[in-house]
Design an enzyme around this catalytic site. Sequence first.
Site, PDB file in Angstrom:
ATOM      1  N   SER A 143     122.528  67.890 -96.716  1.00  0.00           N
ATOM      2  CA  SER A 143     122.909  66.912 -95.896  1.00  0.00           C
ATOM      3  C   SER A 143     124.382  66.895 -95.831  1.00  0.00           C
ATOM      4  O   SER A 143     125.090  67.289 -96.649  1.00  0.00           O
ATOM      5  CB  SER A 143     122.180  65.571 -96.283  1.00  0.00           C
ATOM      6  OG  SER A 143     123.058  65.229 -97.460  1.00  0.00           O
ATOM      7  N   LYS A 144     124.985  66.211 -94.592  1.00  0.00           N
ATOM      8  CA  LYS A 144     126.147  66.419 -94.381  1.00  0.00           C
ATOM      9  C   LYS A 144     127.013  65.534 -95.571  1.00  0.00           C
ATOM     10  O   LYS A 144     128.164  65.899 -96.104  1.00  0.00           O
ATOM     11  CB  LYS A 144     126.537  65.625 -93.037  1.00  0.00           C
ATOM     12  CG  LYS A 144     126.946  66.459 -91.853  1.00  0.00           C
ATOM     13  CD  LYS A 144     127.369  65.781 -90.639  1.00  0.00           C
ATOM     14  CE  LYS A 144     125.993  65.254 -89.846  1.00  0.00           C
ATOM     15  NZ  LYS A 144     126.168  64.394 -88.711  1.00  0.00           N
ATOM     16  N   ARG A 145     126.358  64.432 -95.865  1.00  0.00           N
ATOM     17  CA  ARG A 145     126.986  63.780 -96.947  1.00  0.00           C
ATOM     18  C   ARG A 145     127.091  64.390 -98.408  1.00  0.00           C
ATOM     19  O   ARG A 145     128.217  64.191 -98.997  1.00  0.00           O
ATOM     20  CB  ARG A 145     126.420  62.368 -97.137  1.00  0.00           C
ATOM     21  CG  ARG A 145     127.154  61.296 -96.788  1.00  0.00           C
ATOM     22  CD  ARG A 145     126.265  59.957 -96.193  1.00  0.00           C
ATOM     23  NE  ARG A 145     125.787  59.811 -94.822  1.00  0.00           N
ATOM     24  CZ  ARG A 145     124.393  60.025 -94.513  1.00  0.00           C
ATOM     25  NH1 ARG A 145     123.593  59.824 -95.595  1.00  0.00           N
ATOM     26  NH2 ARG A 145     123.787  59.956 -93.387  1.00  0.00           N
TER      27      ARG A 145
END
Length: 490
Positions: A254-256
């Site tokens: 995920s981006k995070r």
Amino acid sequence: MRVRMAPSPTGPLHIGTARTSLYNLLAARHAGGTFVLRIEDTDVARSTPEFERDIIDGLHWLGITWDEGPQVAGGTDIGPHAPYRQSLRLELYAREAGRLLASGAAYRCWCTPEELEAVRRAQEAAREPPRYNRRCLSLTDADVAAFTAEGRRAAIRFKVPAERIGFDDIVRGEVEFDNALLGDFVIVRNDGVPLYHFVVVIDDEEMGITHVIRGEDHLSNTPKHIALIRALGYREPRFGHIPLILNQDRSKMSKRKSQTAIAAYREDGYLPEALVNFLAFLGWSPGTEEELFTLDELADRFEIGAVHRGGAIFDRDRLDHLNGVYIRALTDTQLALRLRPWVPAAVDDAGLLAIVPLVRERLVRLGDVVGLAGFLWEPDAVVSSWYSPDLLRPRNGGPEAAETALAGTIATLSAMAPAEFAADEIEHRIRTAAETAGVKAGDFFTPIRVAITGRTVSPPLFASLELLGRDRSLARLADARARLATSGAR
Ligand code: GLU
């Protein structure tokens, strides 16, 4: 074979999008087919020209090319199906929506968000699956007139046939879904904007796409698409869903949590050819031990049907390893060119070329050159600030040993003429100085290394001294000696 990649410019180029693009390219090249790039920008609120540029530039940087579609961000589209940008194809979508309305395969829906929410809550309370209750399927003319008078505008819903939909996924084999569970979904919003499921199907038909190769996150969309394809009387393409890229702990990237933007890999100094090799092998393997492939060699061997079904684990160590292998396969001049963006302009080309032999064996990523060779271009005071004086002390010795080495080296280098100041000669003289002082070479070198490079680990010491030059070397040694004297480390 006609394949397509259809990124939405709502975020920077994602590593998963890059890999899916690569697989599309390889499949097309392998089959002698055509690769289309289409910009899916119907989500006007979230699409930006900057993201589009990031995606197109990132793909080009990786060496991924396409036969039809925009070749530069915002540029003219090339190919017989232009425009390849959904925001410029609205008439086509409106026409096809009209066809579905006319055939009764779609209908207008006047429900407000509040009404839909109330239906959803009632279904939840009754433990029914949430789906549209088809209220607007059976409206009278009077109802419609009333809604229109209220100023309501209608969305268009697709009337999903209650049937099982199966298909033979190129990657996953036979899959089946029950569309009876779906509910009628909106294909055109009440502000007239057509939505993804609808436009993707129209464009794939109009662009003659034969194989839809996309991420596994779209697998559950495919039965919706097939239902629309049938309602519109289109040919059904083959579908192939590529497994997701997973973190080491098998969680979704995920981006995070993970580094997902291709631009970030570029900024770290991964080589595009290393990244392409790495991505190609995330979920596929040619079944040989060979390690390095050009795009052409990959295309020769690539079989979309041989892509693995299971999630592909992102192994950063392997990427680092591959990157190093590619870096060391470059000539000095090639490597200097690649390093240029990380090295300040004050270091001229000859200076940069001289740095290359010092760092080439130690670089994992191009950006590592800053940590390895930055001492050559940073001011003396900056390099001095990188270390505390106690680091000057050799492993087997106290501050006196450091003082002996620094003083001995200052005397040695001061006695050298500029013309003599070359790595071999420097080494010879400093080793002699160490012997004279009765100190082991390694212990003698530690304080010199820290004084010159600001670090305990550095490129080869004598070549570093040569590149820094006699006077700057002497200045740093003197500074180290002074700091040692006042620090109490002595
Ligand atoms: N615009 C969609 C996306 O970016 C394309 C999906 C597809 O390939 O059908 O995920």
